[in-house]
Scaffold this active site. Structure first.
Site, short mmCIF file in Angstrom:
data_model
loop_
_atom_site.label_atom_id
_atom_site.label_comp_id
_atom_site.label_asym_id
_atom_site.label_seq_id
_atom_site.Cartn_x
_atom_site.Cartn_y
_atom_site.Cartn_z
N GLY A 182 57.33 109.55 169.37
CA GLY A 182 57.33 108.04 168.73
C GLY A 182 58.87 107.43 169.86
O GLY A 182 59.24 106.75 168.54
N ALA A 237 58.00 105.73 172.53
CA ALA A 237 57.18 104.27 173.79
C ALA A 237 57.60 105.64 175.20
O ALA A 237 57.73 104.15 176.06
CB ALA A 237 58.05 103.50 173.15
N GLY A 238 57.83 106.87 175.12
CA GLY A 238 58.13 107.26 176.93
C GLY A 238 57.36 106.12 177.25
O GLY A 238 57.07 105.84 178.84
N GLY A 239 55.84 106.24 177.08
CA GLY A 239 54.49 105.98 177.96
C GLY A 239 54.91 104.66 178.46
O GLY A 239 54.43 103.92 179.41
N LYS A 255 62.97 104.39 172.92
CA LYS A 255 63.22 103.47 171.82
C LYS A 255 63.45 104.71 170.38
O LYS A 255 62.70 104.96 170.94
CB LYS A 255 62.55 102.21 172.00
CG LYS A 255 60.44 102.74 171.33
CD LYS A 255 60.82 102.94 169.37
CE LYS A 255 59.39 102.99 169.24
NZ LYS A 255 59.16 103.73 168.57
N ASP A 298 53.67 98.41 172.33
CA ASP A 298 55.04 98.63 172.60
C ASP A 298 55.74 98.12 174.45
O ASP A 298 56.76 98.22 174.42
CB ASP A 298 55.66 99.56 172.58
CG ASP A 298 55.37 100.12 171.02
OD1 ASP A 298 55.59 99.21 169.97
OD2 ASP A 298 55.18 101.66 170.58
N PRO A 327 60.58 113.03 176.36
CA PRO A 327 59.86 113.62 174.90
C PRO A 327 58.51 112.85 175.08
O PRO A 327 58.27 111.36 174.43
CB PRO A 327 60.18 114.02 173.47
CG PRO A 327 61.18 113.97 174.05
CD PRO A 327 61.47 113.11 174.66
N VAL A 328 57.25 113.55 175.36
CA VAL A 328 55.60 112.78 175.37
C VAL A 328 54.85 112.62 173.79
O VAL A 328 55.42 114.08 173.13
CB VAL A 328 55.49 113.46 176.41
CG1 VAL A 328 53.52 112.71 176.72
CG2 VAL A 328 55.44 113.14 177.94
N ALA A 329 54.48 111.99 173.70
CA ALA A 329 53.72 112.01 172.63
C ALA A 329 54.67 111.61 171.24
O ALA A 329 54.87 112.70 170.55
CB ALA A 329 52.20 112.65 172.30
#
Ligand code: ATP
Length: 294
Positions: free
Chosen positions: A101, A103-105, A13, A139, A97-99
């Site tokens: 912004g 909302a990957g996790g 997102k 989120d 991409p991780v961490a």
């Protein structure tokens, strides 16, 4: 006959707006955000196992694949809540991409909730799945709902908006690590600009991307830019390469830019990759009714 396995796309997102309305007693911030799903996604394979275990593997050796991973937490929660006695195997191919912004996790977690509902034929409603998601992260309900959405509260109060105008989205995550908690901690809420969220919603409804770009605003951007000026440099480069608008997503550090043409977006991708020497640059599209089959 139900499914034995599923292949899921867990999409990222971006924030079209991020407004901070105040700080709550419990330490969380009261937010008002227009969120938009993009088609950049992680791929998740999920399968029933006969023995009663949860297994998770990922393509990133450094990403936790135990109960610290939100996918694992989602599987644990669903198994216990619905008394599922068979096991679940999950394979995550991470692209988002991780961490960053994006909302990957949270989106991986959302995909597992939706996937387990389908795999075990639980017949949950969207609201029921969102309530489960809320237990795991602010989120997550949005990532279950997807599309163009107004998120309020800490992000859990959701209202569907008209679909975002079609466009190409260039994403660039610079090689810096931002702590979301420290961004909120450095935020001076007495001295904040507030975007005209209702005006932007009206512009989205009209399909006026230029007007949306003129009004979009992220209250966290100035805090993050202070520590990582490269974010402002990426924005400037995106605008220079023809982006109609460019902004940081969430607490950063990912910057996005909107382009109307594919060729233009592709040229910008090459230029951004070359200038900022990062591999984490992607050209994608907004996710809406017209593009969700991509
Ligand atoms: P948000 O936009 O919601 O702040 P983010 O993009 O900043 O999210 P994530 O990519 O969700 O951040 O990752 C934040 C942390 O969550 C990482 O440090 C990671 O170890 C942990 N995490 C747990 N599960 C996952 C997952 N499935 N994918 C990525 N990170 C995960």
């Amino acid at each position: 006959m139900g499914y034995h396995y599923l292949n899921l796309r867990a999409r990222a997102k971006i924030n079209i707006t991020l407004d901070v309305l105040g700080r709550r007693e419990d330490g969380y911030h009261e937010l008002k955000m227009i969120m938009q799903t993009v088609n950049l996604c992680d791929n998740i394979f999920i399968k029933k196992l006969s023995e009663d275990t949860i297994t998770l593997s990922t393509n990133l050796s450094w990403l936790p694949s135990d109960s610290r991973n939100l996918m694992y937490k989602a599987a644990e929660l669903m198994k216990s809540r619905f008394g599922i006695k068979t096991g679940i195997l999950m394979e995550l191919t991470k692209t988002i991409p991780v961490a960053a912004g994006l909302a990957g996790g949270s989106t991986d977690c959302a995909a597992v909730i939706v996937g387990i509902d389908r795999l075990f034929e639980l017949g949950l409603t969207m609201d029921e799945m969102c309530a489960l998601g809320e237990e795991l992260g602010a989120d997550v309900p949005y990532c279950i709902m997807r599309g163009t959405v107004l998120a309020e509260g800490i992000g859990e109060r959701l209202t569907r908006l008209p679909p975002f105008p079609d466009c190409f989205v260039l994403l660039c995550k610079p090689n810096v690590n931002v702590s979301t908690a420290s961004v909120y901690k450095s935020l001076d809420i007495s001295d904040l600009h507030h975007p005209d969220t209702d005006g932007i919603i009206a512009d989205i409804k009209k399909g006026d991307l230029k007007a949306v770009c003129g009004g979009m605003y992220n209250a966290l951007e100035s805090v993050t830019v202070k520590n990582y000026p490269v974010i402002a440099d990426i924005k400037a480069k995106m605008l220079e390469t023809g982006a109609i608008g460019s902004m940081m997503s969430g607490s950063g550090p990912t910057v996005f830019g909107f382009y109307t043409g594919y060729e233009e977006g592709l040229a910008a991708l090459k230029e951004v990759r070359r200038t900022f020497r990062t591999k984490e640059v992607y050209l994608t599209t907004v996710f809406n009714e017209r593009t969700h089959l991509l």
